[in-house]
Design a protein around this motif. Structure first.
Motif, mmCIF file in Angstrom:
data_model
loop_
_atom_site.group_PDB
_atom_site.id
_atom_site.type_symbol
_atom_site.label_atom_id
_atom_site.label_comp_id
_atom_site.label_asym_id
_atom_site.label_seq_id
_atom_site.Cartn_x
_atom_site.Cartn_y
_atom_site.Cartn_z
ATOM 1 N N VAL A 117 0.935 -1.032 -0.391
ATOM 2 C CA VAL A 117 -0.133 0.032 0.066
ATOM 3 C C VAL A 117 0.486 0.920 -0.467
ATOM 4 O O VAL A 117 2.054 1.273 1.012
ATOM 5 C CB VAL A 117 -0.722 0.381 1.195
ATOM 6 C CG1 VAL A 117 -1.870 1.331 1.164
ATOM 7 C CG2 VAL A 117 -2.029 -1.215 0.798
ATOM 8 N N ALA A 118 0.166 2.207 -0.765
ATOM 9 C CA ALA A 118 1.239 3.467 -1.069
ATOM 10 C C ALA A 118 1.338 4.619 -0.201
ATOM 11 O O ALA A 118 2.131 5.185 0.188
ATOM 12 C CB ALA A 118 0.793 3.714 -2.264
ATOM 13 N N ALA A 119 -0.128 4.494 0.459
ATOM 14 C CA ALA A 119 0.145 6.137 1.344
ATOM 15 C C ALA A 119 -1.277 5.484 1.201
ATOM 16 O O ALA A 119 -2.077 4.909 1.199
ATOM 17 C CB ALA A 119 -0.317 7.461 0.468
ATOM 18 N N VAL A 120 -1.951 6.242 3.107
ATOM 19 C CA VAL A 120 -3.159 6.190 3.536
ATOM 20 C C VAL A 120 -3.648 7.309 3.525
ATOM 21 O O VAL A 120 -1.991 8.710 4.497
ATOM 22 C CB VAL A 120 -2.927 5.096 4.886
ATOM 23 C CG1 VAL A 120 -4.122 5.477 5.255
ATOM 24 C CG2 VAL A 120 -2.329 3.566 4.915
ATOM 25 N N VAL A 121 -4.657 7.941 3.930
ATOM 26 C CA VAL A 121 -5.486 8.936 3.958
ATOM 27 C C VAL A 121 -7.043 9.176 4.740
ATOM 28 O O VAL A 121 -7.041 8.281 4.873
ATOM 29 C CB VAL A 121 -5.992 9.882 2.374
ATOM 30 C CG1 VAL A 121 -7.131 10.998 3.533
ATOM 31 C CG2 VAL A 121 -5.493 9.884 1.416
ATOM 32 N N LEU A 122 -6.832 9.123 5.960
ATOM 33 C CA LEU A 122 -8.237 9.183 6.854
ATOM 34 C C LEU A 122 -8.682 10.291 7.483
ATOM 35 O O LEU A 122 -8.256 11.969 7.452
ATOM 36 C CB LEU A 122 -6.927 9.103 8.533
ATOM 37 C CG LEU A 122 -6.419 8.151 8.556
ATOM 38 C CD1 LEU A 122 -5.756 7.725 9.915
ATOM 39 C CD2 LEU A 122 -6.899 6.771 7.940
ATOM 40 N N ASP A 123 -10.148 10.080 7.031
ATOM 41 C CA ASP A 123 -11.075 11.876 7.598
ATOM 42 C C ASP A 123 -11.551 11.373 8.474
ATOM 43 O O ASP A 123 -12.631 10.106 8.735
ATOM 44 C CB ASP A 123 -11.617 11.554 5.698
ATOM 45 C CG ASP A 123 -13.079 12.135 6.400
ATOM 46 O OD1 ASP A 123 -13.071 13.418 7.496
ATOM 47 O OD2 ASP A 123 -13.666 11.767 5.449
ATOM 48 N N SER A 124 -11.847 12.312 9.112
ATOM 49 C CA SER A 124 -12.559 12.040 10.727
ATOM 50 C C SER A 124 -12.433 10.520 11.345
ATOM 51 O O SER A 124 -13.412 9.758 11.999
ATOM 52 C CB SER A 124 -13.784 12.273 10.633
ATOM 53 O OG SER A 124 -14.224 13.053 9.628
ATOM 54 N N ALA A 125 -11.084 10.467 11.798
ATOM 55 C CA ALA A 125 -10.932 8.810 12.462
ATOM 56 C C ALA A 125 -10.942 8.794 13.676
ATOM 57 O O ALA A 125 -10.542 10.083 14.404
ATOM 58 C CB ALA A 125 -9.640 8.067 11.587
ATOM 59 N N PHE A 126 -11.453 8.041 13.906
ATOM 60 C CA PHE A 126 -10.426 7.742 15.607
ATOM 61 C C PHE A 126 -9.283 7.340 16.286
ATOM 62 O O PHE A 126 -8.958 5.406 15.314
ATOM 63 C CB PHE A 126 -11.910 7.251 17.071
ATOM 64 C CG PHE A 126 -13.125 6.185 16.615
ATOM 65 C CD1 PHE A 126 -12.233 4.741 16.744
ATOM 66 C CD2 PHE A 126 -14.206 5.612 15.378
ATOM 67 C CE1 PHE A 126 -12.514 3.894 16.872
ATOM 68 C CE2 PHE A 126 -14.792 4.738 15.264
ATOM 69 C CZ PHE A 126 -13.751 3.335 15.548
ATOM 70 N N SER A 127 -8.724 7.338 17.108
ATOM 71 C CA SER A 127 -7.756 7.066 17.327
ATOM 72 C C SER A 127 -7.972 6.000 18.514
ATOM 73 O O SER A 127 -6.880 4.523 18.013
ATOM 74 C CB SER A 127 -6.461 7.742 18.126
ATOM 75 O OG SER A 127 -7.102 8.305 19.338
ATOM 76 N N SER A 128 -8.890 5.648 19.023
ATOM 77 C CA SER A 128 -9.018 4.639 20.334
ATOM 78 C C SER A 128 -10.842 3.777 20.268
ATOM 79 O O SER A 128 -11.339 5.225 20.322
ATOM 80 C CB SER A 128 -8.224 4.646 22.252
ATOM 81 O OG SER A 128 -9.180 4.177 22.903
#
Length: 260
Positions: free
Chosen positions: A145-156
């Motif tokens: 996988v070349a890259a990751v984009v996260l939108d409004s994600a939660f950490s835990s």
């Protein structure tokens, strides 16, 4: 705990929209995961030669028919998009679970990597809200996988449950009494995101988000390795940048691909 973990999932079998209504060229996908579980997906085909393939890991409620509009703009700028439903959502079989949706993300990504490998184009993971956990877990496990984009994600998981409980006085009292015992630990994005480096990570979050506390995006950013970028917006809510700031949101997403 398994019952409380199920609070994170709000699947639906309803049909909300169709890519044909957006003039998109697409085909149905059948994605095998394990005995008894097969996922339904769509491959939205790029207009002209594809420069990358995006795997869209959607958010909690509904199914792919309601979430694909977030990525409907991508084929016009040369991106193939693989949209899929987690187990128990839409036309996918099975029932959702925390471990299960990660296995679903791995299966969809493996298919995407095979498709992209035929044309020598990169695969980008795009996770929104609940899908951010899936995207981080998959990105940490799939080096291609070349890259990751996260939108409004939660950490835990537990932190998100506590934040959600705080929006209701009844749930807040229950959370204060039982606390973390209601939600099982482990599998947190904040503990896995560093493994994505040195591949780029982009995080975006609105400070008016009442579903996921934006400070969780800051925690993810701090835990991530380089290269990384964090875009915080003062005036948007949950996944709201695509409606309120679409040009800038798209520019920032495409800038990740330009790094590859």
């Amino acid at each position: 705990m398994a019952f409380c973990d199920s609070w994170f999932f709000r699947p639906s079998r309803d049909v909300y929209d169709d890519p044909a209504n957006y003039g998109l060229c697409y085909r149905d996908l059948d994605i095998p995961v394990e005995p008894g579980v097969r996922l339904h997906g769509w491959l939205l085909e790029a207009q002209g030669p594809a420069r990358a393939l995006v795997v869209h890991c959607h958010g909690n409620a509904g199914n792919v028919t309601g979430h694909f509009p977030f990525v409907a703009w991508m084929p016009a700028v040369g991106l193939d998009v693989l949209c899929f439903d987690y187990r128990g959502y839409g036309r996918s079989s099975g029932a959702p679970s925390r471990e299960g949706i990660v296995r679903d993300g791995l299966a969809a990504t493996d298919l995407a990597l095979n498709l992209a490998g035929e044309r020598d184009i990169p695969v980008i993971l795009f996770g929104q809200s609940l899908g951010g956990v899936v995207a981080v877990s998959v990105g940490a496990r799939r080096e291609r996988v070349a890259a990751v984009v996260l939108d409004s994600a939660f950490s835990s998981w537990r932190r998100e449950a506590g934040w959600a409980a705080g929006q209701s006085w009844l749930m807040y009292v229950l959370w204060k009494v039982a606390g973390g015992a209601l939600v099982s630990g482990g599998g947190d994005a904040v503990d896995e995101i560093a493994r994505i480096a040195p591949r780029p990570v982009l995080l975006m979050h609105g400070k008016q988000d009442h579903i996921v506390d934006w400070h969780q995006a800051v925690d993810l950013y701090r835990a991530a390795g380089s290269p990384k970028d964090l875009w915080l917006l003062d005036d948007t809510g949950h996944c709201g940048m695509w409606d309120q700031h679409p040009s800038e949101a798209r520019r920032r997403f495409l800038s990740v691909i330009d790094l590859l």
